[in-house]
Design an enzyme around this catalytic site. Sequence first.
Site: not given
Length: 153
Positions: A28-29
């Site tokens: 997600c980062t």
Amino acid sequence: MEMFDLASVLGSHHVVLYFYPRDNTPGCTRQAIDFSDHDADFAKEKCIVIGISPDDCLTHADFRDEHGLSVELLADEEGEVCKLYGVWQSETRDGVMKRGVRRSTFIISSDGVLRHVLHDVTPRGHAAEVFQLVKQLNSRKLNGNRQKHGRHA
């Protein structure tokens, strides 16, 4: 920490809605950083990018600040938007029922038409792939206008 109305940007901008499971996980980062790195490119194409997850606004703010993100992040704590887009899923792992967000991206053209749906995406390189699809939307629009005017000239 404010409400977002998708209808308020349609008509003037394409919209990329990307759904992701949680802030501060590696995938997600990576995805959020990649979209933020391409933010100016998307803006040139009259497109805004919006990330949506079940995290709350404060978690989003910390995530944004920690990684210098420029994309808009929306909190869907109750999963209502995730359910509307069909990305809220349940699965059983090791006999335990788990619920979460299916990593998915929706590209909506400025005329409000859903043009592309991408499910189970790989975070690395995804922003560049989505950017190419947005560019195609604009080139089709330009070519369509040229043909339209060409017939009347």
